[in-house]
Design an enzyme around this catalytic site. Sequence first.
Site, mmCIF file in Angstrom:
data_model
loop_
_atom_site.group_PDB
_atom_site.id
_atom_site.type_symbol
_atom_site.label_atom_id
_atom_site.label_comp_id
_atom_site.label_asym_id
_atom_site.label_seq_id
_atom_site.Cartn_x
_atom_site.Cartn_y
_atom_site.Cartn_z
ATOM 1 N N ILE A 441 0.814 -1.213 0.000
ATOM 2 C CA ILE A 441 0.000 0.000 0.000
ATOM 3 C C ILE A 441 0.849 1.266 0.000
ATOM 4 C CG2 ILE A 441 -1.850 1.216 1.228
ATOM 5 C CD1 ILE A 441 -2.605 -1.406 -0.205
ATOM 6 N N HIS A 704 -2.209 -4.136 11.229
ATOM 7 C CA HIS A 704 -2.350 -3.556 12.557
ATOM 8 C C HIS A 704 -2.156 -4.599 13.653
ATOM 9 C CE1 HIS A 704 -4.331 -0.595 9.954
ATOM 10 N NE2 HIS A 704 -3.913 0.282 10.844
#
Length: 765
Positions: A441, A704
């Site tokens: 990303i 995360h």
Amino acid sequence: MATIHNLGFPRIGAQRELKFALESYWKGDTSRAQLQTLGAELRQRHWAQQQGLDLVPVGDFAFYDQVLDMSFTLGHLPERVQNFHGDALDNYFRVARGRSASDAHDHAACCGGVAAGEMTKWFDINYHYIVPEFSAATQFKLDTSRLLAQLAEAKAQGVRTKPVIIGPVTYLAIGKAKDGTNKLDLLQRLLPAYCELLDALAGEGVEWVQIDEPILVTELDADWQHAFNTAYHQLKTAKVKLLLATYFGQLLDNKHLAANLPVAGLHVDAVNGSRDDVLQLIGMLPGHKVLSIGVISGRNIWKTDLNDVLDWLEPLAQRLGERLWIAPSCSLLHVPVDLDNEDQLDAEVKSWLAFALQKLQELRILGTALRDGRTAVQDALAANQAALSARRQSPRVNHPAVQQAVAQIGKHLGLRESTYHQRASKQSAHLQLPAYPTTTIGSFPQTADIRRARSEFRAGRLDRVAYQAAMRAEIERSVREQERLGLDVLVHGEAERNDMVEYFGEQLEGYAFSQFGWVQSYGSRCVKPPILFGDISRPRAMTVEWITYAQSLTDKPMKGMLTGPVTILNWSFVRDDQPRSVSCKQLALAIREEVLDLERAGVRIIQIDEAALREGLPLRKSQWKDYLDWAIESFRITANGVRDETQIHTHMCYSEFNDIIDSIADMDADVITIETSRSDMELLDAFDDFNYPNEIGPGVYDIHSPNIPTERDIIELMKKAATRIPAERLWVNPDCGLKTRQWNEVIPALQNMVQAARTLRAEMA
């Protein structure tokens, strides 16, 4: 005499003490006892800083997230963590991030890699909460230990307390039923736990409890409205007074419902809501009920016009007497702690601002003025008025050339030359990518060396040439690692970027920056939103040098990485003196110039992140169209000036966007990458009924969490995606950027991701 109180306080600490303590604990460098001691010290400090208020919140402190805290208070743990060893804090962090503070060996022995709880945005702000998980088998078993312990601490400090909890209807509304269960069927199981909790607080001598029900500012059907009546008629037997708190918007058609619930008081947001809404509500309230009015913004940092607020409040104080309470609009969790720490912030801009502590002082001034008259605080009111006048008159705020450029925006700026299908064939011929192309990303780990070089450069101890050399070395490292891994489309790693919004704001006219203006995004993740105070323009190219350098190192395609105008807007502290749509279009024109400069430099893939598109939606669907019209137009202005051969990507993370999928399609990005791993591809349900026309990369690596996905995990997720999206239009990528992870986590995860793509290609062949 009006009561002054606060709904919640930032918990990270003025110097991000909680962030560093959490990360040290997770690494195993400090003990659980040390972490808990730090938490107690922060709570004591924050209560002391709120002295002078009539009621101070207790229970608003969380080690990770207040919703997760409520889940544990209710004994509502996901089944996958219910039987693991360790104390409650271990399980708490397992739900939050997939593992506790245990080392890798202990973690593997106890749970072998727990799936972290799904994370999404708290209403319409950049704060992420851990989503409660429901099923037909869900049960609740109250655990009051956390809240009662904090209450005892506050009492020992002499604090006049107001415990804060999330209300039962909002708690159900923001959770997810994993098996299709009607969440409202669980209300009768949930309410006894709330009754027991309120009784426990009453037993400790508590008079008032703040019970947050922000879902009341959204559109509620008859079943959810009925749930409010059911819940609060059952809770009215409690021996405490309930202050039902709403915020982030207007009650509108829920005013009658809210006014007549059997609670002792009601808090409404007059900043993000409407004063007319409040005035109508007063006429509906029973004569015994307290009305708390949020008159100071809890989510932006501009000074309050205190004289204007008093002009409005003084007649209400005469009318309501002791029934009038005043407070910030919502918890101050969403603003930085202390403006006084900012010794390098532009002095003129600083004079226009108020952080959490300054907002509480504004509240005290208002309270004194209502109690003793304006003359008692005339110097403070005069200083406030002078700062507001200076801001309105400052020549730094408005720039005619920028305003004229926005006025001249035409539809042609938002149109690509050709349709997606025509573009796709040209891009395929040019890029020559395999099936299931792999990419990331944008960011790679921000190592200690990177942070040290940036800090030394900012302090003047490292000159620009040496800094650029250090960043180039990190960019080369990222490129070489990606080549070794076998990724198909590379990124430069963003070593030079402090933050995906602040980095761009620092290079745009119209922005100012704080040193310590940190706000919690989730867990230990903090962001420092830039301050958008004036008209926006781009003096020079911002990313071209770094990305073209990275491209010079490899023959593989290199993505140009930009943050889109809607996300820059939504993740800034935005000026409040003009419509947000105007500021967004100014940003769109500035970022469009960068897109075109990248294309002229030979970059053929450009990613324009719009992670916050969904976040900016109004909380009521009836108000969505206006926002989506200007937000999508702004993205298209930014992206669509390029040639057909240039592939435009966009990225969205941790947002429920199934209900705006048609607007996302209208963005006309060639490739969209989204979060899907924490939600087990649930977000792709949108594509069951909507034929998404372009390419999509459903994130398969939850960045995360420190857990490393296996090749099998990734293949299973991609096969789920392929049941909704044709395989030839699927990409393989993580959920989000990798800056918060470490290389020793990233490399094996990406190795598994690349191998999974190769396996999928072989099966396709």
